[in-house]
Enzyme design. Structure first.
Site, short mmCIF file in Angstrom:
data_model
loop_
_atom_site.label_atom_id
_atom_site.label_comp_id
_atom_site.label_asym_id
_atom_site.label_seq_id
_atom_site.Cartn_x
_atom_site.Cartn_y
_atom_site.Cartn_z
CB CYS A 131 -1.01 0.05 1.14
SG CYS A 131 -1.27 -1.44 2.04
NE ARG B 45 2.62 -9.01 5.27
CZ ARG B 45 1.39 -9.22 4.80
NH1 ARG B 45 0.65 -10.17 5.35
NH2 ARG B 45 0.91 -8.49 3.83
CD GLN C 88 -0.72 -9.71 0.37
OE1 GLN C 88 -0.52 -8.53 0.13
NE2 GLN C 88 -1.49 -10.11 1.35
CG ASP D 84 -1.47 -6.18 -2.61
OD1 ASP D 84 -2.70 -6.12 -2.39
OD2 ASP D 84 -0.62 -5.57 -1.95
CG HIS E 148 -3.33 -0.99 -2.94
ND1 HIS E 148 -2.18 -1.73 -3.07
CD2 HIS E 148 -3.74 -1.12 -1.66
CE1 HIS E 148 -1.90 -2.27 -1.89
NE2 HIS E 148 -2.82 -1.93 -1.01
CE LYS F 270 -11.17 -7.81 8.41
NZ LYS F 270 -9.96 -8.54 8.74
CG HIS G 67 -6.02 -1.89 1.14
ND1 HIS G 67 -4.72 -1.51 1.36
CD2 HIS G 67 -6.79 -0.92 1.68
CE1 HIS G 67 -4.70 -0.37 2.03
NE2 HIS G 67 -5.94 0.01 2.23
ZN ZN Z 1 -2.95 -2.57 0.92
#
Ligand code: ZN
Ligand code: ZN
Length: 631
Positions: free
Chosen positions: A335, A364, A382, A384, A386, A465, A511
């Site tokens: 992000c 992480r 991920q 991922d 946005h 979410k 996200h």
């Molecule tokens: Zn994010």
């Protein structure tokens, strides 16, 4: 007084009546079989008084699959375990023994260590208790008395628990054994028809590594032997499918001490990885996502702005540069990078929705003990994205994402289920914003006919979410995807766009990751398919086995003719039988044994699973190509 039964009828009872009294008033059979009262989602011991107007459901031995009914059976089994251990091991100290998913455990401080092969003896002792007969009696006692009792019995862990207990202190006694316990418990041990001790582990008292390490004995129990047998069969099947074992056997990935929690991907594993990457790229492009690449390292100020420094610092890796330079940290999520990219210049409403996709490496710091194969790693990738939207675009965008998720999960034969988490007490933003946001998420789930539950108050402080769970072929549920609405982060980064009204507005960001971590997703897929990947994912789709040395050229020629598919030739000096067996162990979908009789017109094909037939090269290529494509 009256209580309300599940069919909404009322049952008249004398003041102070218990759950067991209610069961008796309905019928002697029900009273005999009753194990628990459930009321408004909470469980209550049968021995406790009911309240006027209370809605109640009485669970019985026939609710043998109900999670609450199983928990009371298993927790009662844990008490039997503690009694058995105290009878067999004088001087042992007892700690705690809750029911857990699929079973129960009890923690002990043994004077001498015990081993796995001691478990059958303990199990026999529990069976002896059940045969002798055990029933549970409940009493409430003052804290002083409870403390004194456990001091006399030499149970220091129980003394400590009395000291930290909240509310009334209660004892449950069966046979000669009394435990500090809130309950609930069975009436007696007769419903425990099957019990098994399943393993041993070390566990720190109160989960704190500074405390003494105790011995945890795990077990499980059921209302019938058949249920236990079925459970043990599922456990065996899960072991056979363990992705760490199959990952090695199929040469997909390995883990090494030199980089804990960070998989090494082998060539065959990379085939699967790249197939998922291709899928992600292709499907993203169809849906208007654009691919970006943002840095791995950012200065601390960036993470202070994004909130990660405040809320996620413990899980981040910091990198100290040269003297006098600001420290940097590896990104745990994409992000911040995507916010900076969006904010790089002024944006117009015409650019929205702007969908940034990136499957970058994230780090992480998961604690060592929690790492588990591919399922819990430190090196995470991920699928991922946005998506920056105006408030008006939220509804359609979320709908598109849920539809996309559904498409993906169907592709793998995984059943999707969603959990919608709504506004928590502590939150940012107005109630109207939350109303609209929650409604948009729920509407998308309804339109896509995804089964969902609502978790009130479980949303993040910046928005509601959707967590997407999928059920694999063994019936296990995994949380994989997530779709989160966020009004805050764009504001923290001062992001704005010019609207049609020519005024500046903050975008909303969504996200979203649908497969979640690719590492974890591949781990799940390995177990879901038991390593037998569908043709489009199989690292080797076709293996050609030349019968003798003379057939090697023809085998390689065949390999060339199957161009575009993943083909290899096993020309080792092993027997044909051995090479066929190895291909089976590797779960190759198509094996062609090439000997004197084979030609392009007639190939001897063995499909995974044992089916054998003769096909021409063209027919074979057509069949495999069809199965190798997922369009
Ligand atoms: Zn994010
Ligand atoms: Zn208990």
């Amino acid at each position: 007084m009256k209580v309300v039964l599940p069919d909404n009828s009322e049952l008249e009872l004398p003041e102070g009546a218990t759950g067991l009294d209610a069961a008796r008033a309905i019928g002697p059979k029900l009273a005999e079989q009753a194990v628990l009262v459930r009321s408004n989602g909470h469980v209550q011991d049968l021995r406790l008084p009911l309240e006027n107007g209370q809605p109640i459901q009485i669970l019985t031995t026939r609710d043998s699959q109900d999670p609450d009914a199983l928990a009371v059976l298993r927790h009662s089994s844990a008490h039997l375990l503690a009694e058995a251990v105290k009878r067999l091991y004088p001087g042992v100290k007892i700690a705690i023994g809750p029911a857990i998913e699929n079973g129960f455990y009890y923690d002990f401080d043994f004077p001498e260590p015990i081993h796995e092969d001691d478990l059958p003896r303990i199990e026999d002792e529990i069976r002896r208790e059940i045969a002798e007969g055990r029933s549970w009696a409940r009493e409430e006692v003052p804290a002083d008395e409870a403390r004194r009792r456990f001091e006399q019995e030499g149970e220091p862990y129980k003394v400590e628990l009395v000291g930290t207990a909240q509310g009334a202190i209660s004892f449950y006694t069966q046979g000669q054994f009394t435990d500090l316990c809130r309950g609930p418990h069975l009436q007696d041990a007769r419903p425990i028809k099957a019990i098994k001790l399943t393993g041993l582990a070390g566990a720190y008292w109160r989960g704190d590594e500074h405390n003494k390490q105790l011995t945890r004995i795990y077990g499980t129990a059921f209302y019938s032997q058949a249920d236990l047998d079925a459970y043990l069969e599922r456990v065996e099947e899960a072991k056979r499918r363990d992705h760490r074992k199959l990952g090695r056997q199929l040469e997909l990935f390995s883990l090494q001490e030199s980089s804990p929690g960070s998989p090494f991907w082998h060539p065959k594993g990379m085939v699967i990885w790249n197939a998922l990457e291709d899928l992600r790229r292709r499907e993203n492009a169809k849906r208007g996502y654009v691919e970006v690449k943002t840095p791995l390292l950012y200065d601390i100020d960036t993470y202070i702005t994004s909130g990660h420094y405040e809320n996620y610092r413990e899980n981040m890796y910091f990198v100290q540069g040269h003297e006098g330079e600001k420290p940097l940290a590896l990104k745990p999520m994409n992000c911040p990078g995507h916010m900076l990219l969006f904010g790089e210049r002024r944006r117009s409403y015409r650019e929205l929705p702007l969908r940034y996709a990136e499957s970058s490496t994230l780090h992480r710091d998961e604690r060592g003990g929690t790492l588990h194969g591919l399922l819990r790693v430190r090196h995470i990738t991920q699928d991922d994205a946005h998506v920056f939207v105006t408030e008006d675009q939220i509804q359609d965008e979320i709908h598109g994402m849920v539809e996309y998720a559904r498409f993906l999960y169907d592709l793998f034969g995984l059943d999707a289920r969603a959990e919608l988490s709504t506004r928590p007490d502590k939150r940012l933003g107005t109630d109207e914003q939350w109303d609209r946001a929650e409604a948009a998420l729920e509407e998308a789930l309804k339109r896509n006919e995804i089964e969902y539950t609502i978790s009130p108050g479980e949303g993040t402080f910046y928005g509601p979410k959707i967590d997407l769970h999928m059920t694999d072929s063994l019936g296990r549920s995994w949380q994989v995807g997530t779709i989160q609405l966020d009004y805050q982060m764009p504001m923290q980064f001062g992001l704005a766009y010019f609207g049609a009204d020519n005024a500046e507005h903050h975008p909303v960001v969504i996200h979203r990751a649908l497969l979640g971590s690719l590492e974890r997703f591949i781990g799940i897929l390995i177990e879901h398919y038991a390593g037998a990947f569908p043709v489009w994912l199989a690292p080797v789709q076709v293996r050609v086995i030349p019968v003798g040395e003379d057939h090697r050229d023809a085998a390689h020629a065949l390999e060339d003719k199957l161009e575009g598919l993943r083909v290899d030739v096993d020309e080792r000096d092993e027997t044909v039988g051995k090479r066929i067996r190895d291909a089976e162990v590797e779960k190759v979908p198509y094996v062609i044994v090439y000997g004197d009789k084979e030609s392009d017109e007639a190939l001897a094909v063995r499909k995974r699973g044992g089916e054998q037939f003769t096909l021409s090269l063209d027919a074979l290529r057509a069949e495999i190509s069809e199965r190798a494509s997922i369009q």
